[in-house]
Motif scaffolding. Structure first.
Motif, PDB file in Angstrom:
ATOM      1  N   ALA A 112      -6.352  -8.984   0.239  1.00 27.86           N
ATOM      2  CA  ALA A 112      -7.293  -8.321  -0.661  1.00 27.86           C
ATOM      3  C   ALA A 112      -7.661  -6.926  -0.170  1.00 27.86           C
ATOM      4  N   ASP A 113      -7.709  -6.737   1.153  1.00 32.05           N
ATOM      5  CA  ASP A 113      -8.015  -5.407   1.687  1.00 32.05           C
ATOM      6  C   ASP A 113      -6.958  -4.393   1.274  1.00 32.05           C
ATOM      7  N   ALA A 114      -5.705  -4.826   1.219  1.00 34.35           N
ATOM      8  CA  ALA A 114      -4.625  -3.926   0.804  1.00 34.35           C
ATOM      9  C   ALA A 114      -4.780  -3.535  -0.666  1.00 34.35           C
ATOM     10  N   ILE A 115      -5.247  -4.453  -1.470  1.00 32.31           N
ATOM     11  CA  ILE A 115      -5.505  -4.121  -2.879  1.00 32.31           C
ATOM     12  C   ILE A 115      -6.616  -3.084  -2.966  1.00 32.31           C
ATOM     13  N   GLU A 116      -7.687  -3.301  -2.235  1.00 30.76           N
ATOM     14  CA  GLU A 116      -8.813  -2.353  -2.294  1.00 30.76           C
ATOM     15  C   GLU A 116      -8.370  -0.962  -1.844  1.00 30.76           C
ATOM     16  N   ALA A 117      -7.535  -0.904  -0.805  1.00 31.73           N
ATOM     17  CA  ALA A 117      -7.068   0.394  -0.320  1.00 31.73           C
ATOM     18  C   ALA A 117      -6.171   1.090  -1.326  1.00 31.73           C
ATOM     19  N   ALA A 118      -5.518   0.330  -2.183  1.00 33.10           N
ATOM     20  CA  ALA A 118      -4.585   0.910  -3.160  1.00 33.10           C
ATOM     21  C   ALA A 118      -5.259   1.338  -4.448  1.00 33.10           C
ATOM     22  N   ILE A 119      -6.484   0.900  -4.682  1.00 27.88           N
ATOM     23  CA  ILE A 119      -7.170   1.227  -5.937  1.00 27.88           C
ATOM     24  C   ILE A 119      -7.574   2.698  -5.942  1.00 27.88           C
ATOM     25  N   THR A 120      -7.274   3.365  -7.047  1.00 22.21           N
ATOM     26  CA  THR A 120      -7.689   4.752  -7.290  1.00 22.21           C
ATOM     27  C   THR A 120      -8.330   4.828  -8.671  1.00 22.21           C
ATOM     28  N   PRO A 121      -8.879   5.981  -9.044  1.00 24.14           N
ATOM     29  CA  PRO A 121      -9.423   6.105 -10.406  1.00 24.14           C
ATOM     30  C   PRO A 121      -8.381   5.868 -11.495  1.00 24.14           C
ATOM     31  N   ASP A 122      -7.094   5.968 -11.158  1.00 28.07           N
ATOM     32  CA  ASP A 122      -6.035   5.756 -12.149  1.00 28.07           C
ATOM     33  C   ASP A 122      -5.560   4.310 -12.229  1.00 28.07           C
ATOM     34  N   THR A 123      -6.139   3.431 -11.429  1.00 26.20           N
ATOM     35  CA  THR A 123      -5.686   2.041 -11.428  1.00 26.20           C
ATOM     36  C   THR A 123      -6.139   1.339 -12.698  1.00 26.20           C
ATOM     37  N   ALA A 124      -5.184   0.789 -13.407  1.00 23.09           N
ATOM     38  CA  ALA A 124      -5.481   0.065 -14.645  1.00 23.09           C
ATOM     39  C   ALA A 124      -5.675  -1.423 -14.381  1.00 23.09           C
ATOM     40  N   ALA A 125      -4.835  -1.998 -13.520  1.00 28.80           N
ATOM     41  CA  ALA A 125      -4.846  -3.456 -13.369  1.00 28.80           C
ATOM     42  C   ALA A 125      -4.260  -3.874 -12.034  1.00 28.80           C
ATOM     43  N   VAL A 126      -4.595  -5.086 -11.648  1.00 25.05           N
ATOM     44  CA  VAL A 126      -3.925  -5.811 -10.574  1.00 25.05           C
ATOM     45  C   VAL A 126      -3.173  -6.957 -11.242  1.00 25.05           C
ATOM     46  N   LEU A 127      -1.869  -6.972 -11.092  1.00 21.15           N
ATOM     47  CA  LEU A 127      -1.008  -7.989 -11.698  1.00 21.15           C
ATOM     48  C   LEU A 127      -0.419  -8.850 -10.590  1.00 21.15           C
ATOM     49  N   ILE A 128      -0.823 -10.125 -10.537  1.00 22.21           N
ATOM     50  CA  ILE A 128      -0.322 -11.008  -9.485  1.00 22.21           C
ATOM     51  C   ILE A 128      -0.063 -12.407 -10.042  1.00 22.21           C
ATOM     52  N   GLU A 129       0.787 -13.149  -9.352  1.00 22.26           N
ATOM     53  CA  GLU A 129       0.891 -14.590  -9.525  1.00 22.26           C
ATOM     54  C   GLU A 129      -0.170 -15.213  -8.609  1.00 22.26           C
ATOM     55  N   PRO A 130      -1.027 -16.073  -9.117  1.00 21.04           N
ATOM     56  CA  PRO A 130      -2.018 -16.707  -8.234  1.00 21.04           C
ATOM     57  C   PRO A 130      -1.370 -17.500  -7.109  1.00 21.04           C
ATOM     58  N   ILE A 131      -0.213 -18.085  -7.391  1.00 21.75           N
ATOM     59  CA  ILE A 131       0.662 -18.684  -6.383  1.00 21.75           C
ATOM     60  C   ILE A 131       2.055 -18.177  -6.693  1.00 21.75           C
ATOM     61  N   GLN A 132       2.737 -17.621  -5.704  1.00 21.93           N
ATOM     62  CA  GLN A 132       4.061 -17.068  -5.966  1.00 21.93           C
ATOM     63  C   GLN A 132       5.096 -18.183  -6.001  1.00 21.93           C
ATOM     64  N   GLY A 133       5.768 -18.314  -7.140  1.00 22.66           N
ATOM     65  CA  GLY A 133       6.706 -19.408  -7.323  1.00 22.66           C
ATOM     66  C   GLY A 133       8.083 -19.137  -6.779  1.00 22.66           C
ATOM     67  N   GLU A 134       8.740 -18.109  -7.286  1.00 22.41           N
ATOM     68  CA  GLU A 134      10.111 -17.815  -6.877  1.00 22.41           C
ATOM     69  C   GLU A 134      10.188 -17.498  -5.392  1.00 22.41           C
ATOM     70  N   ALA A 135       9.119 -16.994  -4.820  1.00 21.60           N
ATOM     71  CA  ALA A 135       9.096 -16.669  -3.390  1.00 21.60           C
ATOM     72  C   ALA A 135       9.073 -17.922  -2.515  1.00 21.60           C
ATOM     73  N   GLY A 136       8.849 -19.092  -3.133  1.00 27.35           N
ATOM     74  CA  GLY A 136       8.855 -20.329  -2.362  1.00 27.35           C
ATOM     75  C   GLY A 136       7.531 -21.064  -2.362  1.00 27.35           C
ATOM     76  N   GLU A 180      -7.374 -18.981   1.209  1.00 23.72           N
ATOM     77  CA  GLU A 180      -8.570 -19.359   0.470  1.00 23.72           C
ATOM     78  C   GLU A 180      -9.488 -18.149   0.330  1.00 23.72           C
ATOM     79  N   GLY A 181      -9.960 -17.915  -0.875  1.00 23.54           N
ATOM     80  CA  GLY A 181     -10.861 -16.800  -1.148  1.00 23.54           C
ATOM     81  C   GLY A 181     -10.171 -15.554  -1.661  1.00 23.54           C
ATOM     82  N   TYR A 182      -8.848 -15.530  -1.606  1.00 26.37           N
ATOM     83  CA  TYR A 182      -8.112 -14.335  -2.055  1.00 26.37           C
ATOM     84  C   TYR A 182      -8.351 -14.038  -3.526  1.00 26.37           C
ATOM     85  N   LEU A 183      -8.237 -15.038  -4.368  1.00 26.56           N
ATOM     86  CA  LEU A 183      -8.406 -14.809  -5.802  1.00 26.56           C
ATOM     87  C   LEU A 183      -9.838 -14.387  -6.127  1.00 26.56           C
ATOM     88  N   ARG A 184     -10.799 -14.974  -5.432  1.00 26.23           N
ATOM     89  CA  ARG A 184     -12.192 -14.560  -5.649  1.00 26.23           C
ATOM     90  C   ARG A 184     -12.387 -13.108  -5.217  1.00 26.23           C
TER      91      ARG A 184
END
Length: 399
Positions: A175-199, A205-209
């Motif tokens: 989540a810290d990496a997401i916060e560091a990447a956010i700028t005024p131009d950020t529209a969305a965060v697009l993620i799989e809550p659990i990554q499927g194809e990755a395995g 715990e707490g990441y989605l919150r």
């Protein structure tokens, strides 16, 4: 088939509706499939979670057959009396206002990207053509050129460019990496809550919150790709429910079509999805009467909570049984409901080699990323069937 009763699971109706039929050429029923040579396999793949309700679920076959006798595919020139009820039922399931029906998962993701960009320009005030969407390393959202452009999987990405800008990848689960990447131009965060194809990669715990809180704080959309993880697979209706989190937009597909045909949808509130104006987006077959009839029945089946309960109870059993294999040909397991990533000890073989040996023993699993196999049986599978499949895995691991 050896197996013990699983608490909370009533198998009586499953035996009636899903008992494997005698060998029938090229047919599926319940958790079993038969190939063209007549060999039967227990399906622990479920078409990458598209068959959550098994092969030829009688309730879904019935509603499809009934609709085939009326109106199947349509355009705007015809009245579609199924679409409204489908949209209302799915919106209620998601606790959202609006549904934009499409056909495939990748089409839903592409639509979600368009919605996020339109929202950034029309609601947030981002300058035209500057919107950015934060994505995760290891993601898999589909195979269109836009989507593979922000994939770091070489098999999906390489040799299909050039790719468009506007996507910022960060480590999954950070989540810290997401916060560091956010700028005024950020529209969305697009993620799989659990990554499927990755395995079946489960975030801390707490990441989605934390993602939800960051999006709220910075006026950014949280878009959850629940195409594989949603609709009962992980023991809750959505994987986001595991942390009591509601995204701004759900991207749904796979199991929404009940294993009958492709159905997908983008679901969100009016202040988000409503930025798309009439004529700006559409699909020839999206929301057609046959798809809407099946999708409505899928939502009705999920509304009882039965399939979520089965996935949770059988998933706990699956986790226990897989845990017994750690140190005996397995190095690690990750389980969420009836969805598991199993890391194979290299001394045993690669994930693909293990999957091929399982195939020889009548069980379908999927290798992914070298040393991992993925297990995702239909939610109608019986505990005895699951135990039998795991016994085949144990035999394969023992060589």
């Amino acid at each position: 088939m050896r197996g013990t009763a699983v608490p909370g699971i009533d198998e009586s109706h499953v035996a009636q509706n899903y008992h494997p039929l005698p060998i029938v050429i090229s047919r599926g029923e319940g958790a079993w499939v038969t190939d063209a040579e007549g060999k039967r396999y227990l399906d622990l793949l479920a078409a990458y979670s598209a068959l959550n309700f098994g092969h030829r679920h009688p309730a879904l076959i019935a509603v499809a057959t009934e609709q085939l006798g009326r109106l199947t595919l349509t355009s705007r020139a015809y009245h579609n009396d199924r679409l409204g009820s489908f949209a209302a039922a799915l919106a209620e399931l998601c606790d959202k206002d609006l549904v934009l029906p499409m056909n495939t998962g990748a089409e839903a993701v592409e639509t979600g990207i368009k919605v996020a960009r339109a929202w950034a320009y029309r609601a947030k005030g981002v300058a035209r053509d500057r919107a950015q969407i934060i994505v995760a390393h290891g993601n898999f959202h589909g195979r269109t050129t836009t989507i593979v452009g922000f994939s770091d999987d070489a098999a999906s990405h390489d040799d299909f460019g050039p790719y468009g800008p506007g996507f910022v990848p960060v480590p999954f689960g950070d989540a810290d990496a997401i916060e560091a990447a956010i700028t005024p131009d950020t529209a969305a965060v697009l993620i799989e809550p659990i990554q499927g194809e990755a395995g079946v990669v489960i975030p801390p715990e707490g990441y989605l919150r934390a993602v939800r809180a960051l999006c709220d704080r910075h006026n950014v959309l949280f878009i959850a790709d629940e195409i594989q993880s949603g609709l009962g697979r992980v023991g809750t209706t959505f994987a986001c429910d595991r942390e009591d989190v509601t995204p701004d937009v759900y991207l749904l597909g796979k199991a929404l079509g009940g294993g009958i045909l492709p159905v997908s949808a983008v679901v969100g509130d009016a202040d988000v999805l409503g930025v798309i104006q009439p004529g700006e987006h559409g699909s020839t077959f999206g929301g057609n009467p046959l798809a809407a009839a099946i999708g409505t029945r899928v939502v009705e089946m999920l509304s009882t909570g039965e399939f979520q309960q089965r996935a949770a109870a059988l998933g706990s059993h699956l986790e226990t049984r897989l845990g017994e294999l750690v140190g005996h040909g397995v190095t690690a397991v990750r389980v969420a409901g009836l969805w598991a990533g199993v890391d194979i000890d290299p001394a045993v073989g690669t994930g693909r080699e293990v999957a091929e040996r399982m195939l020889e023993r009548g069980v379908l699993v999927k290798e992914t990323h070298g040393q991992t196999i993925r297990i995702a049986p239909p939610l109608v599978i019986r505990a005895t069937e699951l135990d039998w499949a795991l016994e085949q895995l144990k035999v394969v691991l023992e060589g």
